[in-house]
Design an enzyme around this catalytic site. Structure first.
Site, short mmCIF file in Angstrom:
data_model
loop_
_atom_site.label_atom_id
_atom_site.label_comp_id
_atom_site.label_asym_id
_atom_site.label_seq_id
_atom_site.Cartn_x
_atom_site.Cartn_y
_atom_site.Cartn_z
N LYS A 11 0.84 -1.20 0.00
CA LYS A 11 0.00 0.00 0.00
C LYS A 11 0.88 1.26 0.00
CE LYS A 11 -3.90 -2.24 2.39
NZ LYS A 11 -4.85 -2.11 3.53
N TYR A 51 -12.43 -2.75 -3.51
CA TYR A 51 -12.98 -2.70 -2.15
C TYR A 51 -14.50 -2.67 -2.14
CZ TYR A 51 -8.37 -2.01 0.07
OH TYR A 51 -7.09 -2.17 0.56
N ASN A 118 -1.84 -0.22 7.06
CA ASN A 118 -1.27 -1.50 7.48
C ASN A 118 -0.42 -2.17 6.40
OD1 ASN A 118 -3.34 -2.14 5.79
ND2 ASN A 118 -4.57 -3.22 7.31
N HIS A 121 -1.91 -5.46 1.30
CA HIS A 121 -3.18 -6.14 1.06
C HIS A 121 -2.88 -7.54 0.54
CE1 HIS A 121 -7.14 -7.12 -0.60
NE2 HIS A 121 -6.47 -7.61 -1.62
N GLU A 132 -9.58 -10.24 -7.94
CA GLU A 132 -8.63 -9.14 -7.78
C GLU A 132 -7.50 -9.23 -8.82
OE1 GLU A 132 -7.52 -9.41 -3.65
OE2 GLU A 132 -9.53 -8.82 -2.98
P1 IDP Z 1 -7.69 -6.92 5.44
O1 IDP Z 1 -6.86 -5.94 4.64
O2 IDP Z 1 -6.93 -7.45 6.62
O3 IDP Z 1 -8.29 -8.00 4.59
P2 IDP Z 1 -10.34 -5.72 5.51
O4 IDP Z 1 -11.33 -5.98 6.59
O5 IDP Z 1 -10.58 -6.35 4.18
O6 IDP Z 1 -8.89 -6.08 6.08
O7 IDP Z 1 -10.26 -4.12 5.33
C1 IDP Z 1 -9.63 -3.53 4.22
C2 IDP Z 1 -8.74 -2.41 4.72
O8 IDP Z 1 -9.54 -1.38 5.28
C3 IDP Z 1 -7.78 -2.80 5.86
O9 IDP Z 1 -6.61 -3.43 5.40
C4 IDP Z 1 -7.53 -1.47 6.52
O10 IDP Z 1 -6.58 -0.70 5.77
C5 IDP Z 1 -8.89 -0.79 6.40
N1 IDP Z 1 -9.75 -1.06 7.59
C6 IDP Z 1 -10.43 -2.19 7.85
N2 IDP Z 1 -11.14 -2.09 8.98
C7 IDP Z 1 -10.91 -0.86 9.46
C8 IDP Z 1 -11.37 -0.14 10.62
O11 IDP Z 1 -12.15 -0.64 11.44
N3 IDP Z 1 -10.89 1.12 10.78
C9 IDP Z 1 -10.05 1.70 9.89
N4 IDP Z 1 -9.60 1.08 8.79
C10 IDP Z 1 -10.01 -0.19 8.57
MG MG Z 2 -9.71 -7.81 3.04
#
Ligand code: IDP
Ligand code: MG
Length: 141
Positions: A11, A51, A118, A121, A132
């Site tokens: 990212k 997304y 984080n 992805h 994807e």
């Molecule tokens: P993942 O990347 O671990 O699969 P997902 O639930 O698919 O997590 O969420 C996509 C992205 O959205 C996450 O990687 C993170 O950057 C962001 N995200 C997910 N949940 C939250 C939240 O509760 N607060 C803020 N950002 C979030």
């Molecule tokens: Mg995800």
């Protein structure tokens, strides 16, 4: 278990912080092979599809804004059980509590932003991976 493919993104925070090499090092040390890799700018249209499952959630708009804040490194990895395996390398979504030893746990933290920055992805299932990979690398055979 047959070899499979997964879509991984470094990212914008990872690219900006110069951690692309560190992420790749971990991927290659684990034994997964990149079969496509490109530095590129996402677009709002691509991210809306990527997304789609998160549209309407409180973090959706900041997430898209973050993903447009700089280039990403998109790649397709290949290897036995690499979808599950890369998710394990990446660690839990929240970088503050992601396990040490994982990419997010070792290299990520909370920066007080609305969205979790984080670093990476990774596709979460064979269906997501196929969808994807088709979005990011439509020409991949
Ligand atoms: P993942 O990347 O671990 O699969 P997902 O639930 O698919 O997590 O969420 C996509 C992205 O959205 C996450 O990687 C993170 O950057 C962001 N995200 C997910 N949940 C939250 C939240 O509760 N607060 C803020 N950002 C979030
Ligand atoms: Mg995800």
């Amino acid at each position: 278990m047959a070899s499979e493919r997964t879509l991984v993104l470094v990212k914008p925070d990872g690219v900006r912080r110069g951690l692309t090499g560190e992420v790749l090092r971990r991927i290659e040390a684990k034994g997964y092979r990149p079969v496509a890799l490109e530095l590129r700018e996402a677009t709002p249209e691509l991210l809306a599809e990527h997304y789609a499952e998160h549209q309407g959630k409180p973090f959706y708009d900041p997430l898209v804004e973050f993903m447009l804040s700089g280039p990403v490194v998109a790649m397709v990895l290949e290897g036995e059980r690499c979808i599950e395996g890369f998710r394990s390398l990446a660690g839990a979504t929240d970088p503050t509590t992601a396990a040490p030893g994982s990419i997010r746990g070792d290299l990520g933290r909370d920066w007080g932003e609305k969205v979790q920055q984080n670093l990476v992805h990774g596709s979460d299932s064979p269906e997501s991976a196929a969808r994807e990979i088709g979005l990011w690398f439509p020409n991949l055979g």
